[in-house]
Design a protein around this motif. Structure first.
Motif, PDB file in Angstrom:
ATOM      1  N   ALA A  15     108.251  93.734   5.046  1.00  0.00           N
ATOM      2  CA  ALA A  15     107.698  94.687   4.089  1.00  0.00           C
ATOM      3  C   ALA A  15     107.694  94.120   2.673  1.00  0.00           C
ATOM      4  O   ALA A  15     106.786  94.376   1.888  1.00  0.00           O
ATOM      5  CB  ALA A  15     108.487  95.994   4.127  1.00  0.00           C
ATOM      6  N   CYS A  18     104.598  91.991   1.971  1.00  0.00           N
ATOM      7  CA  CYS A  18     103.296  92.644   2.010  1.00  0.00           C
ATOM      8  C   CYS A  18     102.915  93.168   0.633  1.00  0.00           C
ATOM      9  O   CYS A  18     103.756  93.590  -0.139  1.00  0.00           O
ATOM     10  CB  CYS A  18     103.319  93.814   2.991  1.00  0.00           C
ATOM     11  SG  CYS A  18     103.573  93.287   4.694  1.00  0.00           S
ATOM     12  N   VAL A  19     101.638  93.132   0.375  1.00  0.00           N
ATOM     13  CA  VAL A  19     101.105  93.678  -0.873  1.00  0.00           C
ATOM     14  C   VAL A  19     100.516  95.039  -0.556  1.00  0.00           C
ATOM     15  O   VAL A  19      99.814  95.199   0.440  1.00  0.00           O
ATOM     16  CB  VAL A  19     100.011  92.738  -1.438  1.00  0.00           C
ATOM     17  CG1 VAL A  19      99.335  93.328  -2.638  1.00  0.00           C
ATOM     18  CG2 VAL A  19     100.591  91.377  -1.747  1.00  0.00           C
ATOM     19  N   SER A  20     100.769  96.023  -1.402  1.00  0.00           N
ATOM     20  CA  SER A  20     100.214  97.345  -1.160  1.00  0.00           C
ATOM     21  C   SER A  20      98.708  97.309  -1.357  1.00  0.00           C
ATOM     22  O   SER A  20      98.167  96.411  -2.007  1.00  0.00           O
ATOM     23  CB  SER A  20     100.845  98.372  -2.100  1.00  0.00           C
ATOM     24  OG  SER A  20     100.311  98.232  -3.407  1.00  0.00           O
ATOM     25  N   GLN A  21      98.010  98.293  -0.808  1.00  0.00           N
ATOM     26  CA  GLN A  21      96.561  98.353  -0.955  1.00  0.00           C
ATOM     27  C   GLN A  21      96.163  98.498  -2.418  1.00  0.00           C
ATOM     28  O   GLN A  21      95.194  97.889  -2.862  1.00  0.00           O
ATOM     29  CB  GLN A  21      95.998  99.498  -0.120  1.00  0.00           C
ATOM     30  CG  GLN A  21      96.029  99.211   1.355  1.00  0.00           C
ATOM     31  CD  GLN A  21      95.320 100.257   2.176  1.00  0.00           C
ATOM     32  OE1 GLN A  21      94.882 101.284   1.678  1.00  0.00           O
ATOM     33  NE2 GLN A  21      95.193  99.996   3.469  1.00  0.00           N
ATOM     34  N   ALA A  22      96.915  99.278  -3.180  1.00  0.00           N
ATOM     35  CA  ALA A  22      96.611  99.449  -4.601  1.00  0.00           C
ATOM     36  C   ALA A  22      96.757  98.122  -5.345  1.00  0.00           C
ATOM     37  O   ALA A  22      95.914  97.788  -6.198  1.00  0.00           O
ATOM     38  CB  ALA A  22      97.520 100.515  -5.210  1.00  0.00           C
ATOM     39  N   GLN A  23      97.784  97.362  -5.034  1.00  0.00           N
ATOM     40  CA  GLN A  23      97.971  96.057  -5.679  1.00  0.00           C
ATOM     41  C   GLN A  23      96.858  95.088  -5.278  1.00  0.00           C
ATOM     42  O   GLN A  23      96.365  94.327  -6.114  1.00  0.00           O
ATOM     43  CB  GLN A  23      99.333  95.463  -5.300  1.00  0.00           C
ATOM     44  CG  GLN A  23     100.506  96.184  -5.895  1.00  0.00           C
ATOM     45  CD  GLN A  23     101.827  95.711  -5.296  1.00  0.00           C
ATOM     46  OE1 GLN A  23     101.906  95.396  -4.111  1.00  0.00           O
ATOM     47  NE2 GLN A  23     102.856  95.651  -6.131  1.00  0.00           N
TER      48      GLN A  23
END
Length: 111
Positions: A15, A18-23
């Motif tokens: 986790a 992983c890059v968030s979708q917003a980032q």
């Protein structure tokens, strides 16, 4: 007990990487905007054309499975206006790619 701690540790490391979708969307936005402006300036023959981001979303890969995974993509409909003209380009930025590309306006095929 040890097995569950090991599993939780592996999940935490996964986790964290992983890059968030917003980032992801935020990181690709400047490149997507530049691609749309460049194409608009060329197609409209208007060096003063300016962009407006209409929306943004992450498109999930079509292929997802245990052995095959597609590529996640950021998609930006970007309006470009200038010299009395307006066009909308759909800009696609693949995750892990070196850049973005602008599609549109118009149909992708003529069937």
């Amino acid at each position: 007990m040890k097995k569950s701690l090991l599993t939780m540790a592996v999940m935490a490391f996964a986790a964290a990487g992983c890059v968030s979708q917003a980032q992801f969307l935020q990181s690709m936005q400047p490149n997507a905007t530049q691609v749309a402006v460049s194409r608009g300036q060329f197609e409209m023959n208007c060096p003063s054309a300016t962009p407006t981001i209409i929306s943004q979303e992450v498109i999930q890969p079509v292929l997802q499975g245990p052995f095959v995974n597609g590529i996640q993509r950021a998609e930006y409909p970007i309006g470009v206006a200038g010299c009395g003209q307006r066009k909308v380009f759909i800009v696609i930025c693949p995750e892990g790619g070196a850049g973005c590309f602008a599609a549109g306006p118009g149909p992708f095929h003529n069937w």
